[in-house]
Design a protein around this motif. Sequence first.
Motif, PDB file in Angstrom:
ATOM      1  N   MET A  58      96.919  45.956  44.553  1.00 20.54           N
ATOM      2  CA  MET A  58      96.729  45.308  45.841  1.00 20.54           C
ATOM      3  C   MET A  58      95.900  46.223  46.741  1.00 20.54           C
ATOM      4  O   MET A  58      96.131  47.433  46.776  1.00 20.54           O
ATOM      5  N   LEU A  59      94.961  45.624  47.466  1.00 20.26           N
ATOM      6  CA  LEU A  59      94.092  46.398  48.344  1.00 20.26           C
ATOM      7  C   LEU A  59      94.816  46.813  49.610  1.00 20.26           C
ATOM      8  O   LEU A  59      95.652  46.072  50.132  1.00 20.26           O
ATOM      9  N   SER A  60      94.470  47.980  50.124  1.00 22.77           N
ATOM     10  CA  SER A  60      94.986  48.379  51.426  1.00 22.77           C
ATOM     11  C   SER A  60      94.239  47.575  52.484  1.00 22.77           C
ATOM     12  O   SER A  60      93.200  46.954  52.201  1.00 22.77           O
ATOM     13  N   VAL A  61      94.733  47.598  53.686  1.00 25.46           N
ATOM     14  CA  VAL A  61      94.066  46.870  54.778  1.00 25.46           C
ATOM     15  C   VAL A  61      92.650  47.400  54.965  1.00 25.46           C
ATOM     16  O   VAL A  61      91.699  46.620  55.119  1.00 25.46           O
ATOM     17  N   GLU A  62      92.479  48.705  54.900  1.00 24.58           N
ATOM     18  CA  GLU A  62      91.157  49.295  55.062  1.00 24.58           C
ATOM     19  C   GLU A  62      90.200  48.832  53.966  1.00 24.58           C
ATOM     20  O   GLU A  62      89.049  48.509  54.223  1.00 24.58           O
ATOM     21  N   GLU A  63      90.700  48.794  52.733  1.00 29.57           N
ATOM     22  CA  GLU A  63      89.878  48.335  51.607  1.00 29.57           C
ATOM     23  C   GLU A  63      89.533  46.853  51.750  1.00 29.57           C
ATOM     24  O   GLU A  63      88.401  46.436  51.481  1.00 29.57           O
ATOM     25  N   LEU A  64      90.494  46.083  52.203  1.00 27.17           N
ATOM     26  CA  LEU A  64      90.270  44.657  52.409  1.00 27.17           C
ATOM     27  C   LEU A  64      89.202  44.421  53.476  1.00 27.17           C
ATOM     28  O   LEU A  64      88.308  43.583  53.317  1.00 27.17           O
ATOM     29  N   ILE A  65      89.267  45.192  54.555  1.00 25.43           N
ATOM     30  CA  ILE A  65      88.266  45.086  55.618  1.00 25.43           C
ATOM     31  C   ILE A  65      86.888  45.426  55.073  1.00 25.43           C
ATOM     32  O   ILE A  65      85.913  44.706  55.336  1.00 25.43           O
ATOM     33  N   GLN A  66      86.781  46.502  54.318  1.00 26.33           N
ATOM     34  CA  GLN A  66      85.491  46.896  53.749  1.00 26.33           C
ATOM     35  C   GLN A  66      84.954  45.821  52.811  1.00 26.33           C
ATOM     36  O   GLN A  66      83.760  45.515  52.826  1.00 26.33           O
TER      37      GLN A  66
END
Length: 76
Positions: free
Chosen positions: A1-9
Amino acid sequence: MLSVEELIQEALSLPNATRVFLVEKLIESLESDIDQNIQKSWNTEAKKRRDEIRNHTVEPISGEIALAQIRQILEK
């Protein structure tokens, strides 16, 4: 699962049209939590303000000017 930061990127790397679609879907998901009476009141107020501008009973100002006026009031 992606972190919020990774999801934003990941989201920021999408084409503009896809990002718009994503934003619309996210907003739709939040709108189900909105009190319908409050939403109706805001819609009524927005239409009233729109009509005032169309009828020239009020003169709209830019957001930049409005913020400057607010800052001036807060500094007093």
